[in-house]
Write an enzyme that holds these catalytic residues in place. Structure first.
Site: not given
Ligand SMILES: *[C@@H]1O[C@H](CO)[C@@H](O)[C@H](O)[C@H]1NC(C)=O
Ligand SMILES: *[C@@H]1O[C@H](CO)[C@@H](O)[C@H](O)[C@H]1NC(C)=O
Ligand SMILES: *[C@@H]1O[C@H](CO)[C@@H](O)[C@H](O)[C@H]1NC(C)=O
Ligand SMILES: *[C@@H]1O[C@H](CO)[C@@H](O)[C@H](O)[C@H]1NC(C)=O
Ligand SMILES: *[C@@H]1O[C@H](CO)[C@@H](O)[C@H](O)[C@H]1NC(C)=O
Length: 362
Positions: A181, A202, A288, A334
């Site tokens: 990210n 995004s 991740g 998540h």
């Protein structure tokens, strides 16, 4: 007679026990006079380490964790010598290659994707994207590793546990470094070397609204990662596709040395099934966790930094959510603690190395 024999046997056992205990005590005292690292060879300590490894190699649901006793035991585990298990490592590599094949399929390439191929979205069973010649011509020829096994890989999460960790030097010494990210990099705590970094679509939509007309802010942002591949999940959800292709079109002519790549939705979908089949229930794996799985397939040794889903560290100090901003965790799809329990299992089994504290330099 039988009673007397039994008594004698009992005495013998007692003698052995006393002698053994004496040996242990001698061991204990000779070893404890050395540094704490040497003290690790103390048999009682080794036994405790083996017990902890066994305990953490069995999965328990994260919500059953009592944080206080958990962090104490975890802290003890982390001071135990790390035990790699090559068999376990190779088993994981084979399982992951067989199910998901990051080696050949992690990103869409000219080689593994055809013009006019219908790309099925990762999270949908009905939506498709028809690969056109223009986009196909911008896909990379091949995957960055093209067949070779990567050596020591560092997968660097964004957890606040990295703050003040001094892990930068250790991370930079890895052969291949994966980040997420567009996380900020910093020589002291997280290192600078980057071979692969993800972008959340995004981030582009929200942060670079005027990308076509004014690419400079994004160009500046990504150029700190030098030649690292920029990876986007272009075919995870339909809203990801347009913005990912736009990013590719804008950056390619300006930074040809820095590939913009798209995760294969087939890879991500099969990986998701792989972990769901092993009891990891969540809407979607975090990026991740996805890329740690990728590293388990591609790399000889996997070192994991910056993955810590709790608000307190092992010494009971508060930990920020990210190392690079002041945001607090938001509700997400998540289940980071569930993923963390898996990482802990892999660490205890000797399949990867988790780093949860500051890095010490010799
Ligand atoms: C290493 O892993 C294999 C496969 O899971 C297991 O059978 C073996 O007992 C492990 N070895 C040690 C020393 O823990
Ligand atoms: C992985 O994908 C590559 C490229 O498509 C292919 O050549 C290879 O045979 C695949 N390996 C496995 C184990 O499926
Ligand atoms: C790196 O991070 C540490 C604390 O996390 C901070 O003190 C230092 O100023 C940062 N360095 C750079 C170059 O940003
Ligand atoms: C990091 O170190 C700085 C300066 O030494 C200190 O102010 C800060 O509280 C530390 N942050 C964490 C999360 O340990
Ligand atoms: C980045 O790529 C360019 C062109 O391929 C190459 O000349 C350069 O040495 C690379 N830089 C690094 C830091 O690898």
């Amino acid at each position: 007679m039988a009673l007397a024999l039994a008594f004698l046997r009992w005495i013998k056992l007692l003698m052995i026990l006393i002698v053994f205990q004496g040996v242990c005590v001698v061991f204990y005292y000779t070893l404890n006079t050395h540094s704490s690292r040497d003290g690790m060879r103390d048999p009682l300590q080794l036994l405790r380490c083996a017990k902890l490894r066994h305990k953490f190699s069995i999965i328990k649901p994260a919500k059953s964790i009592k944080l206080k006793s958990f962090t104490q035991e975890l802290s003890d585990l982390m001071s135990c010598p790390y035990r790699a298990n090559t068999t376990e490592r190779e088993l994981n590599r084979m399982r992951l290659q067989f199910c998901c094949n990051a080696t050949g399929l992690l990103f869409l390439t000219k080689h593994n994707t055809a013009i006019n191929q219908n790309i099925l979205y990762e999270t949908s069973t009905t939506k498709r994207y028809k690969m056109n010649a223009a986009v196909h011509s911008m896909l990379p020829e091949d995957l960055p590793w093209s067949g070779r096994r990567l050596g020591r890989c560092a997968v660097v999460g964004s957890g606040g546990i990295l703050k003040n960790s001094s892990c930068g030097r250790e991370i930079d010494s890895a052969d291949f470094v994966i980040r997420f990210n567009l996380a900020l990099i910093n020589d002291s705590d997280v290192g600078l070397k980057t071979d692969l970094i993800t972008i959340n679509p995004s981030q582009i939509t929200n942060g670079y609204k005027n990308l076509m007309q004014d690419p400079d802010p994004l160009v500046e942002r990504v150029s700190v990662y030098r030649n690292a591949s920029l990876a986007l999940p272009a075919f995870a959800y339909t809203f990801c596709t347009g913005v990912s292709i736009k990013t590719l079109k804008v950056l390619r002519p300006i930074r040809p040395q820095q590939p913009v790549v798209f995760f294969s939705p087939v890879y991500l979908r099969t990986l998701d099934r792989f972990w769901k089949g092993r009891g990891l229930k969540e809407t979607r794996l975090s990026s991740g966790f996805m890329l740690i799985s990728t590293a388990l397939e591609l790399c000889e040794h996997v070192h994991v930094y910056g993955f810590w889903p709790f608000g307190m560290d092992l010494q009971d100090n508060p930990v920020p959510y990210h190392y690079y901003d002041e945001l607090s965790p938001h509700r997400s799809m998540h289940k980071m603690p569930e993923e963390f329990v898996r990482l802990l299992q892999l660490h205890s089994q000797g399949a990867l190395t988790l780093h949860l504290g500051p890095c010490v330099h010799p």
